[in-house]
Design a protein around this motif. Structure first.
Motif, PDB file in Angstrom:
ATOM      1  N   VAL A 120       0.851  -1.196   0.000  1.00 40.40           N
ATOM      2  CA  VAL A 120       0.000   0.000   0.000  1.00 40.40           C
ATOM      3  C   VAL A 120       0.888   1.247   0.000  1.00 40.40           C
ATOM      4  CG1 VAL A 120      -1.739   1.296   1.271  1.00 40.40           C
ATOM      5  CG2 VAL A 120      -1.845  -1.207   1.201  1.00 40.40           C
ATOM      6  N   PRO A 121       0.709   2.149  -0.939  1.00 46.82           N
ATOM      7  CA  PRO A 121       1.560   3.340  -1.028  1.00 46.82           C
ATOM      8  C   PRO A 121       1.506   4.188   0.242  1.00 46.82           C
ATOM      9  CG  PRO A 121       0.238   3.084  -3.031  1.00 46.82           C
ATOM     10  CD  PRO A 121      -0.293   2.100  -2.035  1.00 46.82           C
ATOM     11  N   GLY A 122       2.674   4.642   0.678  1.00 43.56           N
ATOM     12  CA  GLY A 122       2.757   5.587   1.781  1.00 43.56           C
ATOM     13  C   GLY A 122       2.811   4.976   3.166  1.00 43.56           C
ATOM     14  N   VAL A 123       2.563   3.680   3.291  1.00 41.61           N
ATOM     15  CA  VAL A 123       2.510   3.075   4.623  1.00 41.61           C
ATOM     16  C   VAL A 123       3.862   3.140   5.315  1.00 41.61           C
ATOM     17  CG1 VAL A 123       2.179   0.912   5.885  1.00 41.61           C
ATOM     18  CG2 VAL A 123       0.567   1.571   4.100  1.00 41.61           C
ATOM     19  N   LYS A 124       4.932   2.779   4.604  1.00 45.98           N
ATOM     20  CA  LYS A 124       6.264   2.784   5.215  1.00 45.98           C
ATOM     21  C   LYS A 124       6.680   4.174   5.682  1.00 45.98           C
ATOM     22  CE  LYS A 124       8.042  -1.163   2.586  1.00 45.98           C
ATOM     23  NZ  LYS A 124       9.064  -1.639   1.609  1.00 45.98           N
ATOM     24  N   ASP A 125       6.235   5.207   4.982  1.00 44.21           N
ATOM     25  CA  ASP A 125       6.663   6.560   5.298  1.00 44.21           C
ATOM     26  C   ASP A 125       5.813   7.234   6.366  1.00 44.21           C
ATOM     27  OD1 ASP A 125       8.676   6.427   3.341  1.00 44.21           O
ATOM     28  OD2 ASP A 125       7.270   7.011   1.762  1.00 44.21           O
ATOM     29  N   HIS A 126       4.556   6.856   6.482  1.00 43.71           N
ATOM     30  CA  HIS A 126       3.651   7.626   7.335  1.00 43.71           C
ATOM     31  C   HIS A 126       3.004   6.842   8.469  1.00 43.71           C
ATOM     32  CE1 HIS A 126       4.189  10.703   4.322  1.00 43.71           C
ATOM     33  NE2 HIS A 126       3.639   9.949   3.376  1.00 43.71           N
ATOM     34  N   CYS A 127       3.143   5.526   8.474  1.00 38.86           N
ATOM     35  CA  CYS A 127       2.536   4.722   9.538  1.00 38.86           C
ATOM     36  C   CYS A 127       3.615   4.155  10.455  1.00 38.86           C
ATOM     37  CB  CYS A 127       1.711   3.570   8.950  1.00 38.86           C
ATOM     38  SG  CYS A 127       0.261   4.105   7.998  1.00 38.86           S
ATOM     39  N   ILE A 128       3.224   3.847  11.664  1.00 39.30           N
ATOM     40  CA  ILE A 128       4.116   3.245  12.641  1.00 39.30           C
ATOM     41  C   ILE A 128       3.777   1.764  12.772  1.00 39.30           C
ATOM     42  CG2 ILE A 128       4.848   3.249  15.059  1.00 39.30           C
ATOM     43  CD1 ILE A 128       4.182   6.194  15.176  1.00 39.30           C
ATOM     44  N   TYR A 129       4.792   0.918  12.741  1.00 34.31           N
ATOM     45  CA  TYR A 129       4.611  -0.504  12.997  1.00 34.31           C
ATOM     46  C   TYR A 129       4.863  -0.778  14.479  1.00 34.31           C
ATOM     47  CZ  TYR A 129       5.389  -0.740   7.910  1.00 34.31           C
ATOM     48  OH  TYR A 129       5.320  -0.563   6.555  1.00 34.31           O
ATOM     49  N   LEU A 130       4.447  -1.936  14.939  1.00 33.30           N
ATOM     50  CA  LEU A 130       4.734  -2.368  16.310  1.00 33.30           C
ATOM     51  C   LEU A 130       5.430  -3.729  16.275  1.00 33.30           C
ATOM     52  CD1 LEU A 130       1.552  -1.338  18.358  1.00 33.30           C
ATOM     53  CD2 LEU A 130       3.735  -0.135  18.132  1.00 33.30           C
ATOM     54  N   ASP A 131       6.572  -3.771  15.582  1.00 31.18           N
ATOM     55  CA  ASP A 131       7.329  -5.006  15.454  1.00 31.18           C
ATOM     56  C   ASP A 131       8.439  -5.126  16.490  1.00 31.18           C
ATOM     57  OD1 ASP A 131       5.851  -5.753  13.220  1.00 31.18           O
ATOM     58  OD2 ASP A 131       7.198  -4.705  11.850  1.00 31.18           O
ATOM     59  N   SER A 132       8.826  -4.012  17.099  1.00 34.55           N
ATOM     60  CA  SER A 132       9.969  -4.017  18.003  1.00 34.55           C
ATOM     61  C   SER A 132       9.746  -3.033  19.135  1.00 34.55           C
ATOM     62  CB  SER A 132      11.248  -3.637  17.248  1.00 34.55           C
ATOM     63  OG  SER A 132      11.168  -2.284  16.798  1.00 34.55           O
ATOM     64  N   ARG A 133      10.588  -3.145  20.142  1.00 33.41           N
ATOM     65  CA  ARG A 133      10.482  -2.211  21.261  1.00 33.41           C
ATOM     66  C   ARG A 133      10.771  -0.783  20.797  1.00 33.41           C
ATOM     67  NH1 ARG A 133      14.054  -1.375  26.788  1.00 33.41           N
ATOM     68  NH2 ARG A 133      13.129   0.652  27.202  1.00 33.41           N
ATOM     69  N   GLU A 134      11.744  -0.617  19.899  1.00 30.81           N
ATOM     70  CA  GLU A 134      12.068   0.724  19.418  1.00 30.81           C
ATOM     71  C   GLU A 134      10.854   1.385  18.769  1.00 30.81           C
ATOM     72  OE1 GLU A 134      15.563  -1.459  20.289  1.00 30.81           O
ATOM     73  OE2 GLU A 134      13.924  -1.976  18.906  1.00 30.81           O
ATOM     74  N   GLN A 135      10.098   0.619  17.988  1.00 35.77           N
ATOM     75  CA  GLN A 135       8.913   1.175  17.343  1.00 35.77           C
ATOM     76  C   GLN A 135       7.834   1.479  18.366  1.00 35.77           C
ATOM     77  OE1 GLN A 135       8.203  -1.987  14.564  1.00 35.77           O
ATOM     78  NE2 GLN A 135       9.491  -1.083  12.968  1.00 35.77           N
ATOM     79  N   ALA A 136       7.676   0.607  19.369  1.00 35.66           N
ATOM     80  CA  ALA A 136       6.693   0.856  20.423  1.00 35.66           C
ATOM     81  C   ALA A 136       7.069   2.107  21.224  1.00 35.66           C
ATOM     82  CB  ALA A 136       6.587  -0.356  21.339  1.00 35.66           C
ATOM     83  N   ASP A 137       8.355   2.273  21.523  1.00 38.75           N
ATOM     84  CA  ASP A 137       8.815   3.466  22.238  1.00 38.75           C
ATOM     85  C   ASP A 137       8.569   4.728  21.410  1.00 38.75           C
ATOM     86  OD1 ASP A 137       9.640   2.078  24.466  1.00 38.75           O
ATOM     87  OD2 ASP A 137      11.733   1.919  23.809  1.00 38.75           O
ATOM     88  N   ARG A 138       8.785   4.613  20.115  1.00 40.42           N
ATOM     89  CA  ARG A 138       8.558   5.771  19.235  1.00 40.42           C
ATOM     90  C   ARG A 138       7.088   6.176  19.253  1.00 40.42           C
ATOM     91  NH1 ARG A 138       8.069   5.430  12.880  1.00 40.42           N
ATOM     92  NH2 ARG A 138       7.877   7.630  12.347  1.00 40.42           N
ATOM     93  N   PHE A 139       6.201   5.186  19.186  1.00 48.54           N
ATOM     94  CA  PHE A 139       4.776   5.492  19.232  1.00 48.54           C
ATOM     95  C   PHE A 139       4.413   6.147  20.557  1.00 48.54           C
ATOM     96  CE2 PHE A 139       0.459   4.484  20.514  1.00 48.54           C
ATOM     97  CZ  PHE A 139      -0.287   4.881  19.416  1.00 48.54           C
ATOM     98  N   ARG A 140       4.946   5.594  21.670  1.00 43.88           N
ATOM     99  CA  ARG A 140       4.608   6.152  22.980  1.00 43.88           C
ATOM    100  C   ARG A 140       5.052   7.608  23.100  1.00 43.88           C
ATOM    101  NH1 ARG A 140       7.749   3.504  25.786  1.00 43.88           N
ATOM    102  NH2 ARG A 140       9.221   5.137  26.355  1.00 43.88           N
TER     103      ARG A 140
END
Length: 476
Positions: A169-189
């Motif tokens: 899906v276009p734009g997902v990598k650039d504008h959405c946050i994944y929850l695959d790792s602690r670093e991504q979860a920390d970024r979202f928080r």
């Protein structure tokens, strides 16, 4: 490329202040290696596990406990320094779980259980020479910390898990946050707290302002549903931590599902119960809604509607990491490694794969084993047994998946699920306190699997104390 040949040649033992290094003469020769005593000049049997997730960490713990370091060299390779159970990442993202208290440091764990740990990312496999190649490790500023190197193996197990599938899906990598790792979860928080603070300040400046934190979650499987509920739990607690004018009414959460209903792995009755609970909290649940493009702060759906959001989370499915398709092993279109019923890869009998990165379709079925924590746990048990059998020259056992059912936690509000899966056709539905108790026990079983009974039980007791004495939210 630097290699670990020095591990074969270096005499003596490592410095005592480095508990991750074992006997430096302990690298295995290629080919079958007897499990009995070997002389001092012989190389040790080397078993390498790549990936320290739920399955990989449990596997390497059991291997270390079984073999020790006398005649075997057990090595864990992971790109991170610590492990946290992936089903907890939605709580880390919402701030209701402090990952610093629940994560497991590989270096301390390996010292206790008799294996070694090397930090790095799998880059390639030289099956002819039985080596894995690891990519360089860099610091935050790009400086090289560890050069690319290789590690010899006699038996290799790959347990690197999965990553979010954006389905192109276009734009997902650039504008959405994944929850695959602690670093991504920390970024979202961090982003969540910043937006909550912005709204709180706006409300203090103008009590009549209609400021909200808009969050869109794409994918209504376990991760998406649990995150949506956990956000309301966290928002309700923020008023006690300096955001006096902020509460859950300031949240605007939209949960999008391309399929006809949320939680498709659960019976329809439980799916409806979960939806009712989410809507009662304030979540806007939109089923049969497919996202076709992500743009800055907005999602476009197939029917042409646009959903505006300050934070956008993509939890719509999983796939294997792209590098798995470059290792010379046979994979599926989703980059999962194809394995036989013994969990050996169809390409090489000395290489096993388990967990989300493996694809196994039982005989007589057309659907692969689902990527769940319970599957990784069961696979780790079978791979351990088969490695022991392989070293003893015994026939390997077949993996038989036992679906124990699914449980979904809607934070402190509710828990729903079905038990015993294919044993009773998934018809044993559970809700409420019983479901919550069983859900909590899953994490406790994980603790026992990676720490053993003594330390695992002790950590459960510490966890109960921490829930009383530590803050309800992690705000830093």
């Amino acid at each position: 490329m630097v290699t670990h040949d020095m591990l074969e040649e270096a005499p003596g033992r490592p410095a005592p202040n480095d508990p991750t290094d074992g006997d430096d003469t302990a690298i295995v020769a290629r080919g079958p290696v007897p499990s009995g005593p070997v002389n001092a000049r012989s190389r040790k049997t080397q078993i390498v596990v790549v990936g320290g997730g739920a399955g990989g960490l449990e596997l390497v713990r059991r291997l270390g406990a079984k073999f020790g370091r006398k005649h075997h060299d057990i090595i864990l390779v992971d790109q991170n320094r610590t492990h946290i159970w992936k089903p907890l990442l939605h709580e880390v993202a919402a701030g209701s779980l402090d990952a610093n208290l629940d994560e497991v440091g590989y270096r301390g764990h390996c010292y206790r259980w008799g294996y070694r740990f090397f930090q790095g990312s799998l880059e390639g496999i030289d099956r002819a020479n039985k080596r894995i190649h690891l990519a360089p490790v860099h610091d935050e500023d790009g400086s090289e910390l560890i050069a690319g190197h290789s590690i010899r193996y006699d038996i290799l197990a790959i347990a690197v898990g999965s990553i979010s599938n954006d389905f192109g899906v276009p734009g997902v990598k650039d504008h959405c946050i994944y929850l695959d790792s602690r670093e991504q979860a920390d970024r979202f928080r961090t982003k969540l707290l910043n937006h909550c603070l912005r709204v709180s300040r706006a409300m203090m400046a103008n009590p009549d302002a209609d400021a909200q934190v808009r969050i869109a979650i794409v994918g209504a499987g376990a991760t998406g549903v649990e995150l949506a509920a956990e956000l309301y739990n966290a928002a309700a607690a923020l008023r006690h931590y300096g955001l006096e004018v902020f509460d859950e009414s300031r949240l605007d959460v939209t949960l999008l599902e391309a399929g006809p209903r949320i939680l498709p792995a659960l019976p329809e009755r439980l799916s409806k119960a979960a939806r009712h609970e989410l809507e009662r909290l304030g979540v806007a649940v939109r089923e049969n809604t497919q996202v076709v493009e992500a743009r800055p702060r907005e999602l476009e759906t197939k029917d042409g509607s646009v959903i505006e959001a300050d934070l956008m989370v993509w939890a719509a499915g999983v796939k294997g990491a792209p590098f798995l398709g470059t290792l010379g092993l046979e994979t599926t279109p989703r980059n999962q490694i194809l394995v036989k019923d013994t969990l050996q890869t169809v390409t090489d009998d000395t290489i096993f794969a388990l967990g989300d990165c493996a694809s196994f379709t039982p005989e007589g079925t057309t659907i692969p084993i689902p990527p769940r924590a319970q599957a990784a746990h069961q696979m780790a048990n079978v791979v351990f047994d088969n490695i022991v059998r392989m070293l003893k020259g015994k026939p390997l056992k077949a993996f038989v998946y036992q679906d124990k059912g699914s449980l979904i936690s809607l934070s402190r509000f509710s828990t729903v699920g079905s038990l015993m899966g294919n044993l009773v056709g998934g018809s044993l539905a559970v809700e409420g306190r019983l479901a919550r108790l069983i859900y909590t026990s899953l994490y406790r079983l994980h603790l026992l699997g990676i720490h053993g009974w003594l330390k695992g039980t002790f950590l459960m007791l510490i966890g109960r104390v921490n829930r009383i004495v530590r803050p309800k939210l992690k705000l830093h």
